[in-house]
Design a protein around this motif. Structure first.
Motif, mmCIF file in Angstrom:
data_model
loop_
_atom_site.group_PDB
_atom_site.id
_atom_site.type_symbol
_atom_site.label_atom_id
_atom_site.label_comp_id
_atom_site.label_asym_id
_atom_site.label_seq_id
_atom_site.Cartn_x
_atom_site.Cartn_y
_atom_site.Cartn_z
ATOM 1 N N LYS A 1 58.566 42.990 80.039
ATOM 2 C CA LYS A 1 59.046 41.614 80.037
ATOM 3 C C LYS A 1 59.872 41.355 81.298
ATOM 4 N N PRO A 2 59.833 40.158 81.848
ATOM 5 C CA PRO A 2 58.977 39.030 81.504
ATOM 6 C C PRO A 2 57.543 39.236 81.978
ATOM 7 N N TRP A 3 56.716 38.200 81.815
ATOM 8 C CA TRP A 3 55.288 38.314 82.089
ATOM 9 C C TRP A 3 54.995 38.704 83.531
ATOM 10 N N ASP A 4 55.774 38.172 84.490
ATOM 11 C CA ASP A 4 55.469 38.459 85.888
ATOM 12 C C ASP A 4 55.831 39.900 86.253
ATOM 13 N N THR A 5 56.838 40.460 85.593
ATOM 14 C CA THR A 5 57.141 41.883 85.775
ATOM 15 C C THR A 5 55.984 42.735 85.263
ATOM 16 N N ASP B 1 50.268 33.634 75.796
ATOM 17 C CA ASP B 1 51.567 33.640 75.116
ATOM 18 C C ASP B 1 52.672 33.122 76.042
ATOM 19 N N THR B 2 52.498 33.346 77.341
ATOM 20 C CA THR B 2 53.482 32.888 78.322
ATOM 21 C C THR B 2 53.443 31.373 78.482
ATOM 22 N N ARG C 1 53.739 31.368 89.160
ATOM 23 C CA ARG C 1 54.914 30.797 88.492
ATOM 24 C C ARG C 1 54.949 29.287 88.693
ATOM 25 N N GLU D 1 54.911 26.346 85.787
ATOM 26 C CA GLU D 1 55.978 25.364 85.638
ATOM 27 C C GLU D 1 55.485 23.935 85.751
#
Length: 202
Positions: free
Chosen positions: A74-78, A124-125, A196, A200
């Motif tokens: 977590k988070p998704w980008d990690t 899910d994100t 990202r 957004e």
């Protein structure tokens, strides 16, 4: 004469031999595999579904080096960054396999599981469904391009006369060590930044 204690042929040996040929020459054929293993070509077909079957075995073998558990981070980008680094390392060990693996659809269960988990993570994100596969494919483009770059010589530009290309000469002098790694991290950072932004704004 008794039977050999170790079978002459099985899927594991076929995969290992195909990968050795691929690493050495960038290609393989079923007759080449048979010759190297000392068996008839027809015997290989008793264990695999032809060339496409061997390609899927190769895909599975190389994918063993990918850490699917990275998608739990977590988070998704990690999670996606960790997956990308693991994916790159697995394919960088066998860069000549990349063009061959791109010639057939993915059917290997382990790879399909990876995609399933990546799709679920992005959904899910909050990524819209139409964006999910472009994001995954875009990440693969960064990863596989960099894996090929790792197989290239550290110095890819040979300048005989630096006065003819002074800016290039200075840039090459300034790059330092680990050119491919630095380029990969830059591309990965840029890709994730754009992903990202899409998340957004969608």
């Amino acid at each position: 004469m008794g039977r050999p204690r170790t079978p002459l042929l099985d899927r594991e040996r076929i995969t290992t031999t195909a990968l050795e040929l691929l690493d050495a020459q960038g290609e393989f054929s079923v007759p080449q595999i048979a010759r190297r293993l000392g068996v008839q070509t027809g015997s290989v077909y008793h264990h695999v579904e032809g060339r496409d079957g061997i390609i899927e075995l190769l895909r599975e073998r190389i994918a063993e080096g990918i850490d699917i558990a990275a998608l739990d981070l977590k988070p998704w980008d990690t999670a996606m960054a960790a997956l990308a680094r693991s994916y790159r390392a697995a394919f960088a060990a066998h860069p000549r396999a990349i063009p061959v693996l791109m010639t057939s659809p993915v059917r290997a269960p382990r790879i399909l599981e990876l995609y399933e988990r990546a799709v679920a993570l992005l959904l899910d994100t909050g990524f819209p469904l139409p964006d999910v596969m472009p994001v995954i494919t875009g990440l693969e483009n960064v990863v596989l391009g960099s894996a090929l770059d790792l197989a290239a010589p550290e110095t890819m530009w040979e300048i005989a006369d630096s006065t003819a290309t002074p800016h290039l000469a200075k840039a090459l002098d300034a790059i330092g060590d680990h050119r491919a790694d630095r380029a990969f991290e830059l591309a990965l950072e840029g890709f994730l930044l754009q992903a990202r932004h899409r998340l957004e704004t969608d």
